[in-house]
Design a protein around this motif. Structure first.
Motif, PDB file in Angstrom:
ATOM      1  N   ARG A 175      -8.532   1.482  -3.817  1.00 49.35           N
ATOM      2  CA  ARG A 175      -7.421   1.186  -4.307  1.00 49.35           C
ATOM      3  C   ARG A 175      -6.585   2.360  -3.928  1.00 49.35           C
ATOM      4  O   ARG A 175      -5.402   1.493  -3.553  1.00 49.35           O
ATOM      5  N   ILE A 223      -5.264  -1.269  -1.263  1.00 50.09           N
ATOM      6  CA  ILE A 223      -4.174  -1.955  -2.430  1.00 50.09           C
ATOM      7  C   ILE A 223      -3.185  -1.305  -2.817  1.00 50.09           C
ATOM      8  O   ILE A 223      -1.439  -1.944  -2.732  1.00 50.09           O
ATOM      9  N   LEU A 224      -2.978   0.301  -3.295  1.00 51.01           N
ATOM     10  CA  LEU A 224      -1.995   1.008  -3.613  1.00 51.01           C
ATOM     11  C   LEU A 224      -0.876   0.644  -2.103  1.00 51.01           C
ATOM     12  O   LEU A 224       0.494   0.491  -2.664  1.00 51.01           O
ATOM     13  N   TYR A 240       1.067  -2.613  -1.544  1.00 46.34           N
ATOM     14  CA  TYR A 240       2.443  -2.241  -3.220  1.00 46.34           C
ATOM     15  C   TYR A 240       3.098  -1.491  -3.449  1.00 46.34           C
ATOM     16  O   TYR A 240       4.300  -1.733  -4.764  1.00 46.34           O
ATOM     17  N   CYS A 248       3.341  -1.096  -9.557  1.00 43.40           N
ATOM     18  CA  CYS A 248       2.401  -2.711 -10.078  1.00 43.40           C
ATOM     19  C   CYS A 248       3.233  -3.826  -9.560  1.00 43.40           C
ATOM     20  O   CYS A 248       4.010  -3.791  -9.727  1.00 43.40           O
ATOM     21  N   CYS A 249       2.489  -5.102  -9.596  1.00 43.62           N
ATOM     22  CA  CYS A 249       3.332  -5.871  -9.166  1.00 43.62           C
ATOM     23  C   CYS A 249       4.540  -6.322 -10.225  1.00 43.62           C
ATOM     24  O   CYS A 249       5.066  -7.638 -10.310  1.00 43.62           O
ATOM     25  N   ASN A 257       5.791   3.370 -11.133  1.00 39.46           N
ATOM     26  CA  ASN A 257       5.357   3.611  -9.809  1.00 39.46           C
ATOM     27  C   ASN A 257       4.348   4.981 -10.059  1.00 39.46           C
ATOM     28  O   ASN A 257       4.866   5.197  -9.363  1.00 39.46           O
ATOM     29  N   LEU A 282      -2.087   3.326 -12.263  1.00 41.57           N
ATOM     30  CA  LEU A 282      -2.250   2.343 -11.085  1.00 41.57           C
ATOM     31  C   LEU A 282      -4.001   2.258 -10.924  1.00 41.57           C
ATOM     32  O   LEU A 282      -3.842   2.690 -11.230  1.00 41.57           O
ATOM     33  N   ARG A 283      -3.842   1.049 -10.689  1.00 43.91           N
ATOM     34  CA  ARG A 283      -5.461   0.241 -10.829  1.00 43.91           C
ATOM     35  C   ARG A 283      -4.817  -1.264  -9.928  1.00 43.91           C
ATOM     36  O   ARG A 283      -3.689  -1.452  -9.043  1.00 43.91           O
ATOM     37  N   ALA A 284      -6.200  -0.836  -8.352  1.00 43.79           N
ATOM     38  CA  ALA A 284      -6.742  -1.546  -7.723  1.00 43.79           C
ATOM     39  C   ALA A 284      -7.594  -3.415  -8.691  1.00 43.79           C
ATOM     40  O   ALA A 284      -8.137  -2.846  -8.337  1.00 43.79           O
ATOM     41  N   CYS A 344      -2.204  -5.230  -7.448  1.00 50.45           N
ATOM     42  CA  CYS A 344      -1.456  -3.803  -7.965  1.00 50.45           C
ATOM     43  C   CYS A 344      -1.271  -3.779  -9.754  1.00 50.45           C
ATOM     44  O   CYS A 344      -0.280  -4.235  -9.734  1.00 50.45           O
ATOM     45  N   ASP A 371      -3.418  -4.176 -15.942  1.00 49.30           N
ATOM     46  CA  ASP A 371      -5.694  -3.991 -15.981  1.00 49.30           C
ATOM     47  C   ASP A 371      -5.938  -5.098 -16.476  1.00 49.30           C
ATOM     48  O   ASP A 371      -7.030  -5.903 -16.167  1.00 49.30           O
TER      49      ASP A 371
END
Length: 181
Positions: free
Chosen positions: A64, A67-68, A71, A75-76, A81, A86-88, A109, A115
């Motif tokens: 996590r 990935i955060l 990114y 969130c991509c 933000n 936010l999730r990986a 992300c 997600d």
């Protein structure tokens, strides 16, 4: 332990698949690292009784964070933000593909809403990294919230990470499972 993982992550020009393998093979120094309840005293059996049995994803927390960081904490899809939402997201699921659990190119992300939709194959991304919607969502097209949070992003390209873009073959595999009408 996490310092060692970050050192691997920061290896210049490392292939994401190889990075994932190295991260997955990194040994823990002690069993205490696996226990999330830091109030347990391992030096004494006195005081508390705790019986627990659960599966815990070792290094999921590092995945996590990785990935955060890649990114830039956003969130991509939406650019949101807020770290707490936010999730990986694994493109190839944790339980489906053990080899790529720690591969940063197997992560996106996404905020919690995207997600959940991605995990249930209600959204995916095409070969140009643009969001596509599952036909199963067509009954929601008249809903304003759906139009704001999903339809508005359909066809928009995701924001790319700093180092490890999503693997196109992983996304193709995910796309093939998009929920039908």
């Amino acid at each position: 332990h996490q310092q060692n993982l970050w050192a691997l992550y920061n290896t210049p020009d490392i292939d994401p698949t190889e990075l994932g393998r190295k991260l997955a093979r990194k040994k823990l120094q002690s069993i205490e690292k696996l226990v999330s309840d830091h109030n347990i005293d391992f030096s004494s059996k006195e005081g508390k009784e705790v019986i627990r049995e659960r599966k815990e994803r070792v290094n999921q927390d590092f995945f996590r964070k990785m990935i955060l960081a890649d990114y830039r904490g956003q969130c991509c899809v939406s650019g949101l933000n807020v770290p707490d939402v936010l999730r990986a997201s694994h493109i190839l699921g944790w339980s489906e593909n053990k080899e790529n659990r720690m591969n940063p190119s197997n992560g996106l992300c996404l905020s919690a809403t995207y997600d959940a939709a991605f995990d249930r194959h209600l959204i995916s991304f095409d070969e140009d990294y643009r969001m596509i919607l599952s036909p199963a969502l067509k009954e929601y097209y008249s809903n304003q919230a759906f139009r704001t949070h999903f339809l508005a992003y359909e066809g928009h390209r995701v924001q790319f990470p700093a180092r490890f873009p999503p693997d196109p073959t992983f996304l193709e595999n995910h796309r093939e499972k998009l929920s039908a009408a």
